[in-house]
Design a protein around this motif. Structure first.
Motif, PDB file in Angstrom:
ATOM      1  N   ALA A   1      13.645   3.001   5.203  1.00  8.96           N
ATOM      2  CA  ALA A   1      13.350   2.717   4.665  1.00  8.96           C
ATOM      3  C   ALA A   1      10.698   2.827   5.213  1.00  8.96           C
ATOM      4  CB  ALA A   1      13.418   1.012   4.624  1.00  8.96           C
ATOM      5  N   LYS A   2      10.287   2.105   4.294  1.00  9.34           N
ATOM      6  CA  LYS A   2       8.823   2.732   4.899  1.00  9.34           C
ATOM      7  C   LYS A   2       7.961   1.428   4.441  1.00  9.34           C
ATOM      8  CE  LYS A   2       8.469   6.880   7.101  1.00  9.34           C
ATOM      9  NZ  LYS A   2       8.199   6.963   8.363  1.00  9.34           N
ATOM     10  N   PHE A   3       6.824   1.202   4.915  1.00 12.03           N
ATOM     11  CA  PHE A   3       6.304   0.087   4.946  1.00 12.03           C
ATOM     12  C   PHE A   3       5.288   1.196   3.688  1.00 12.03           C
ATOM     13  CE2 PHE A   3       6.744  -2.242   8.517  1.00 12.03           C
ATOM     14  CZ  PHE A   3       7.515  -3.791   7.754  1.00 12.03           C
ATOM     15  N   ILE A   4       4.717   0.401   2.770  1.00 16.18           N
ATOM     16  CA  ILE A   4       3.085   1.225   2.007  1.00 16.18           C
ATOM     17  C   ILE A   4       2.014  -0.348   2.571  1.00 16.18           C
ATOM     18  CG2 ILE A   4       4.604   0.897   0.227  1.00 16.18           C
ATOM     19  CD1 ILE A   4       2.939   3.972  -0.852  1.00 16.18           C
ATOM     20  N   SER A   5       1.135   0.320   2.175  1.00 15.17           N
ATOM     21  CA  SER A   5      -0.486  -0.449   1.826  1.00 15.17           C
ATOM     22  C   SER A   5      -0.830  -0.289   0.852  1.00 15.17           C
ATOM     23  CB  SER A   5      -0.320  -1.060   3.640  1.00 15.17           C
ATOM     24  OG  SER A   5      -2.046  -1.682   3.181  1.00 15.17           O
ATOM     25  N   GLY A   6      -2.403   0.530   1.856  1.00 15.17           N
ATOM     26  CA  GLY A   6      -2.882   1.642   0.704  1.00 15.17           C
ATOM     27  C   GLY A   6      -2.192   2.868   0.411  1.00 15.17           C
TER      28      GLY A   6
ATOM     29  N   LEU B   1       0.146   8.008   3.270  1.00 14.57           N
ATOM     30  CA  LEU B   1       2.101   7.931   3.396  1.00 14.57           C
ATOM     31  C   LEU B   1       2.487   9.099   1.929  1.00 14.57           C
ATOM     32  CD1 LEU B   1       4.077   7.394   3.726  1.00 14.57           C
ATOM     33  CD2 LEU B   1       4.587   5.279   3.303  1.00 14.57           C
ATOM     34  N   LEU B   2       1.503   8.602   0.931  1.00 21.13           N
ATOM     35  CA  LEU B   2       1.348   9.352  -0.474  1.00 21.13           C
ATOM     36  C   LEU B   2       1.180  10.636  -0.392  1.00 21.13           C
ATOM     37  CD1 LEU B   2       0.181   6.669  -2.796  1.00 21.13           C
ATOM     38  CD2 LEU B   2       2.670   7.110  -2.298  1.00 21.13           C
TER      39      LEU B   2
ATOM     40  N   ALA C   1      -4.576  -7.319   8.790  1.00 21.91           N
ATOM     41  CA  ALA C   1      -3.586  -5.886   8.856  1.00 21.91           C
ATOM     42  C   ALA C   1      -3.997  -5.645   7.693  1.00 21.91           C
ATOM     43  CB  ALA C   1      -2.224  -6.055   9.696  1.00 21.91           C
ATOM     44  N   GLN C   2      -3.727  -6.883   6.698  1.00 20.37           N
ATOM     45  CA  GLN C   2      -4.256  -5.578   5.353  1.00 20.37           C
ATOM     46  C   GLN C   2      -5.877  -5.860   4.955  1.00 20.37           C
ATOM     47  OE1 GLN C   2      -2.271  -4.212   3.550  1.00 20.37           O
ATOM     48  NE2 GLN C   2      -0.628  -4.914   4.789  1.00 20.37           N
ATOM     49  N   ALA C   3      -6.282  -6.139   5.776  1.00 20.82           N
ATOM     50  CA  ALA C   3      -8.243  -6.022   6.012  1.00 20.82           C
ATOM     51  C   ALA C   3      -8.429  -5.192   5.786  1.00 20.82           C
ATOM     52  CB  ALA C   3      -8.758  -6.874   6.741  1.00 20.82           C
ATOM     53  N   ALA C   4      -8.669  -4.493   4.270  1.00 22.94           N
ATOM     54  CA  ALA C   4      -9.621  -2.929   4.220  1.00 22.94           C
ATOM     55  C   ALA C   4     -10.473  -2.776   5.230  1.00 22.94           C
ATOM     56  CB  ALA C   4     -10.230  -3.361   2.852  1.00 22.94           C
ATOM     57  N   ASN C   5     -10.544  -1.409   5.226  1.00 22.17           N
ATOM     58  CA  ASN C   5     -12.177  -0.973   6.014  1.00 22.17           C
ATOM     59  C   ASN C   5     -12.914  -1.362   5.817  1.00 22.17           C
ATOM     60  OD1 ASN C   5      -9.883   2.303   7.233  1.00 22.17           O
ATOM     61  ND2 ASN C   5      -9.664  -0.324   7.125  1.00 22.17           N
ATOM     62  N   SER C   6     -13.146  -1.359   4.482  1.00 21.86           N
ATOM     63  CA  SER C   6     -14.792  -1.428   3.832  1.00 21.86           C
ATOM     64  C   SER C   6     -14.552  -2.845   4.371  1.00 21.86           C
ATOM     65  CB  SER C   6     -14.981  -1.146   2.219  1.00 21.86           C
ATOM     66  OG  SER C   6     -13.861  -2.093   1.970  1.00 21.86           O
ATOM     67  N   VAL C   7     -13.714  -3.632   4.154  1.00 28.26           N
ATOM     68  CA  VAL C   7     -14.559  -5.775   4.307  1.00 28.26           C
ATOM     69  C   VAL C   7     -14.051  -5.693   5.798  1.00 28.26           C
ATOM     70  CG1 VAL C   7     -13.224  -7.593   4.033  1.00 28.26           C
ATOM     71  CG2 VAL C   7     -13.055  -6.399   1.921  1.00 28.26           C
ATOM     72  N   VAL C   8     -13.362  -4.590   6.825  1.00 29.82           N
ATOM     73  CA  VAL C   8     -13.862  -4.889   8.127  1.00 29.82           C
ATOM     74  C   VAL C   8     -15.168  -4.504   8.659  1.00 29.82           C
ATOM     75  CG1 VAL C   8     -12.913  -4.835  10.478  1.00 29.82           C
ATOM     76  CG2 VAL C   8     -11.573  -4.364   8.742  1.00 29.82           C
ATOM     77  N   ALA C   9     -16.206  -3.328   8.346  1.00 29.12           N
ATOM     78  CA  ALA C   9     -17.155  -2.840   8.534  1.00 29.12           C
ATOM     79  C   ALA C   9     -18.067  -4.250   7.834  1.00 29.12           C
ATOM     80  CB  ALA C   9     -17.228  -1.649   7.720  1.00 29.12           C
ATOM     81  N   ALA C  10     -18.119  -4.261   7.013  1.00 32.99           N
ATOM     82  CA  ALA C  10     -18.904  -5.012   6.489  1.00 32.99           C
ATOM     83  C   ALA C  10     -19.370  -6.619   6.985  1.00 32.99           C
ATOM     84  CB  ALA C  10     -19.027  -5.441   4.733  1.00 32.99           C
TER      85      ALA C  10
ATOM     86  N   LYS D   1      -9.690   0.816   0.406  1.00 32.21           N
ATOM     87  CA  LYS D   1      -8.340   1.082  -0.345  1.00 32.21           C
ATOM     88  C   LYS D   1      -7.262   0.727   1.411  1.00 32.21           C
ATOM     89  CE  LYS D   1      -4.764   0.629  -3.312  1.00 32.21           C
ATOM     90  NZ  LYS D   1      -4.368  -0.144  -4.070  1.00 32.21           N
ATOM     91  N   ALA D   2      -7.676   1.670   1.865  1.00 30.37           N
ATOM     92  CA  ALA D   2      -7.388   1.666   3.369  1.00 30.37           C
ATOM     93  C   ALA D   2      -7.322   0.618   4.474  1.00 30.37           C
ATOM     94  CB  ALA D   2      -7.738   3.074   4.164  1.00 30.37           C
ATOM     95  N   SER D   3      -6.032   0.387   4.729  1.00 32.30           N
ATOM     96  CA  SER D   3      -5.753  -1.059   5.597  1.00 32.30           C
ATOM     97  C   SER D   3      -6.271  -0.637   7.025  1.00 32.30           C
ATOM     98  CB  SER D   3      -4.290  -1.815   5.288  1.00 32.30           C
ATOM     99  OG  SER D   3      -3.181  -1.181   5.819  1.00 32.30           O
ATOM    100  N   THR D   4      -6.291  -2.051   7.678  1.00 27.39           N
ATOM    101  CA  THR D   4      -5.951  -1.957   8.980  1.00 27.39           C
ATOM    102  C   THR D   4      -5.324  -1.265   9.651  1.00 27.39           C
ATOM    103  OG1 THR D   4      -8.320  -3.819   9.066  1.00 27.39           O
ATOM    104  CG2 THR D   4      -6.572  -3.422  10.891  1.00 27.39           C
ATOM    105  N   GLY D   5      -3.959  -2.100   9.713  1.00 29.37           N
ATOM    106  CA  GLY D   5      -2.387  -1.733   9.971  1.00 29.37           C
ATOM    107  C   GLY D   5      -2.539  -0.458  10.016  1.00 29.37           C
ATOM    108  N   GLY D   6      -2.630   0.390   8.524  1.00 31.28           N
ATOM    109  CA  GLY D   6      -2.321   1.240   8.268  1.00 31.28           C
ATOM    110  C   GLY D   6      -3.325   2.552   9.155  1.00 31.28           C
ATOM    111  N   ASN D   7      -5.103   2.286   8.909  1.00 34.58           N
ATOM    112  CA  ASN D   7      -5.551   3.173   9.725  1.00 34.58           C
ATOM    113  C   ASN D   7      -5.391   3.159  11.118  1.00 34.58           C
ATOM    114  OD1 ASN D   7      -7.706   3.842  11.901  1.00 34.58           O
ATOM    115  ND2 ASN D   7      -9.118   3.436   9.871  1.00 34.58           N
TER     116      ASN D   7
END
Length: 327
Positions: free
Chosen positions: A24-29, A33-34, A70-79, A105-111
């Motif tokens: 099993a694996k997590f998938i976020s953005g 992984l895809l 961890a689910q905060a999108a990269n664009s949201v964090v940057a802004a 789309k990319a999440s903080t944890g996924g990054n």
């Protein structure tokens, strides 16, 4: 692509329980992984979707720091206004990474957990100890222009791709982790990533079933901050060399300095040698050159990537001149 099952997690506790099962694996953005699944590099038998979990908030802490879900999108964090004003090096690093669509789309944890972009890792016909332990490293002796000059070894010379993680390393961030038994722990980001050693396929200290729930930033450091990224083209490209610098000065002298490199090592590379060469020294170009020499003292080129050593020196000098001034 191999067949797999899918479930959408409703809470963090059920998510870590579900991913504790074999395969099993997590998938976020899914921005990394895809791609890996399509290329048959990752072959999960079960995907646990955590993208809808309530882990996207950015919260101010009592000490003036931030907790970034961890689910905060990269664009949201940057802004985010707090990030832009208190941690501009993080905002700059995020904006320099990927495209606007991917940042949305990319999440903080996924990054933090994205895999290397080494071409041999993506080529399933090539030897790659990170993808297939014991198969060798085709980059050693192959075309290795983008590969590591620090922290690598005979088993793997791939680099870590994240811009965000480099800035977080310079900011002394901690990674908050939730275990399958519901216990929570924090790990300093510099300790979160492992060097390849004899096990390059084990890239972090994550335990089976553990999930990143947040990134915690301490109170903002004094001084000025800058992230500089050198790449082959102006956008949508990974770093050849990047530098995150945080420098505090007083009357032309450096009180405190933090330096982290990207694109030169298997993990975001915090340079204690450069920091020691800068602290309590005059803010001059001679000082910056000394720090650059110290930072790259143990660097080893593999042929095509020899240029990275001098490029890293020059990138550090220029970045320091911007944040601390030069004379």
């Amino acid at each position: 692509m191999k067949s797999f099952t899918y479930e959408r997690a409703t809470d963090a506790e059920s998510a870590v329980a579900a991913v504790s099962k074999d395969g099993a694996k997590f998938i976020s953005g899914g921005t990394n992984l895809l791609d890996l699944m399509k290329l048959d590099i990752e072959q999960p038998s079960h995907l646990v979707d955590i993208s809808r979990l309530p882990l996207g908030d950015i919260e101010e802490l009592p000490d003036g720091g931030l907790r970034i879900g961890a689910q905060a999108a990269n664009s949201v964090v940057a802004a985010d206004a707090w990030v832009r004003t208190r941690y501009p090096v993080l905002s700059e690093a995020l904006v320099s990474g990927a495209s606007g669509q991917l940042r949305n789309k990319a999440s903080t944890g996924g990054n933090l957990l994205q895999r290397t972009r080494c071409p041999y890792f993506y080529d399933t016909t090539a030897g790659c100890n990170k993808r297939d332990p014991g198969s060798g490293c085709s980059a050693i002796g192959g075309f290795n222009r983008t590969h590591a000059v620090l922290g690598a070894g005979d088993s793997c010379i791939a680099t870590h791709p994240s811009d965000m993680a480099v800035a977080l390393t310079a900011l002394d961030a901690e990674i908050e982790l939730l275990d399958a038994d519901r216990s929570v722990r924090r790990v300093a980001i510099d300790d979160f990533y492992r060097l390849p050693g004899d096990t390059p396929h084990i890239e972090t200290v994550l335990r089976p079933g553990e999930m990143i729930t947040a990134v915690v930033l301490p109170s903002p450091p004094p001084g000025r901050q800058r992230y500089r990224k050198v790449r082959d083209r102006a956008s949508y490209e990974f770093a050849l060399v990047s530098v995150a610098a945080v420098v505090s000065t007083d009357q032309g002298r450096i009180d405190e300095a933090r330096v982290a490199f990207g694109g030169v090592a298997p993990k975001p590379w915090r340079s204690a040698e450069a920091e020691a060469a800068l602290t309590c020294r005059p803010a001059t170009m001679d000082t910056y050159r000394s720090a650059a020499e110290a930072a790259m003292r143990d660097a080893v080129g593999r042929g095509h990537n020899d240029f990275k050593i001098e490029l890293a020196r020059r990138t550090l000098c220029r970045t320091l001149a911007e944040v601390a001034g030069a004379s």
